[in-house]
Design an enzyme around this catalytic site. Structure first.
Site, PDB file in Angstrom:
ATOM      1  N   TYR A  15       0.800  -1.229   0.000  1.00 15.04           N
ATOM      2  CA  TYR A  15       0.000   0.000   0.000  1.00 15.04           C
ATOM      3  C   TYR A  15       0.834   1.282   0.000  1.00 15.04           C
ATOM      4  CZ  TYR A  15      -3.655  -3.316   1.103  1.00 15.04           C
ATOM      5  OH  TYR A  15      -4.520  -4.378   1.066  1.00 15.04           O
ATOM      6  N   HIS A  20      -4.654   6.225  -0.804  1.00 20.53           N
ATOM      7  CA  HIS A  20      -5.216   6.092   0.547  1.00 20.53           C
ATOM      8  C   HIS A  20      -4.162   6.326   1.631  1.00 20.53           C
ATOM      9  CE1 HIS A  20      -9.096   5.331   2.113  1.00 20.53           C
ATOM     10  NE2 HIS A  20      -9.040   4.039   2.324  1.00 20.53           N
ATOM     11  N   ASN A  67      -9.955   0.816   7.966  1.00 24.20           N
ATOM     12  CA  ASN A  67     -11.298   0.708   8.551  1.00 24.20           C
ATOM     13  C   ASN A  67     -11.306   0.593  10.066  1.00 24.20           C
ATOM     14  OD1 ASN A  67     -11.998   0.718   5.882  1.00 24.20           O
ATOM     15  ND2 ASN A  67     -12.802  -1.350   5.855  1.00 24.20           N
ATOM     16  N   ASP A  92      -6.807  11.179   3.208  1.00 28.63           N
ATOM     17  CA  ASP A  92      -7.144  11.452   1.810  1.00 28.63           C
ATOM     18  C   ASP A  92      -8.619  11.820   1.677  1.00 28.63           C
ATOM     19  OD1 ASP A  92      -8.508   8.558   0.654  1.00 28.63           O
ATOM     20  OD2 ASP A  92      -7.338   8.469   2.502  1.00 28.63           O
ATOM     21  N   ASN A 113     -13.804   5.684   5.748  1.00 22.98           N
ATOM     22  CA  ASN A 113     -13.911   4.650   6.781  1.00 22.98           C
ATOM     23  C   ASN A 113     -12.918   4.824   7.920  1.00 22.98           C
ATOM     24  OD1 ASN A 113     -16.102   3.344   5.629  1.00 22.98           O
ATOM     25  ND2 ASN A 113     -14.795   2.112   4.302  1.00 22.98           N
TER      26      ASN A 113
END
Length: 186
Positions: A15, A20, A67, A92, A113
């Protein structure tokens, strides 16, 4: 009174540098500027305790996945007895153009989230935030695929500038009221 700056993102190499993870990128920028490192691993996150402009600050990158970000933020705030008014969350935002930076003192989660999780676990919307624009996906691309995708070469300059501006705002908050920082950086 200690302050806490949280950059939201997802852990792991997969990631890194995704849309994100711009919150993580701002924390990384602050670490690079000051020669700091996230040398502590607790509260489901990587963090450090530092001092800037005479103010104590905790920098945190939750390692819970987006989340569940609140599962890292809440126990850290509780342990160090940091009030939500001394919390700054960087994340973001699909509703801002790429490169745009917006500061707010309160608000809802806006469908994010990570913010939803923090608001639920901390129990208030009354904390500071820096939103970094990532724009919306083109037709045919899901929001999930988009936010977990990397920036294009054409976008990298704007993103780099927004990360620098957000880091500047974090530093300014160390010795100025957040409202003054908002007025300077919005």
């Amino acid at each position: 009174m200690m302050k806490c700056i949280v950059g939201l993102g997802n852990p792991g190499r997969k990631y890194q540098k995704t849309r994100h993870n711009v919150g993580f990128m701002v924390i990384d920028e602050l670490l690079n500027r000051h020669g700091w490192s996230l040398d502590k691993k607790k509260f489901n996150g990587h963090y450090c305790l530092e001092s800037l402009h005479g103010e104590k600050v905790v920098l945190l990158q939750p390692q819970t996945y987006m989340n569940l970000s609140g599962d890292s933020v809440k126990p850290l705030l509780d342990f160090y007895q940091i009030e939500p008014s001394q919390l700054l969350v960087i994340y973001d935002d699909l509703d801002l153009p790429i490169g745009k930076v917006r500061l707010r003192q309160t608000g809802g989660h806006g469908g994010h989230n990570g913010m939803r999780s923090i608001i639920q676990t901390v129990g208030t919307k009354q904390f500071n935030r820096i939103r970094i624009g990532i724009d919306r996906p083109q037709t045919g691309i899901t929001v999930t695929d988009y936010v977990l995708g990397k920036f294009s070469k054409a976008e990298n300059g704007l993103v780099s500038d927004s990360i620098s501006i957000a880091a500047d705002a974090c530093e300014a908050w160390m010795d100025k009221p957040f409202l003054d920082v908002m007025n300077a950086y919005n």
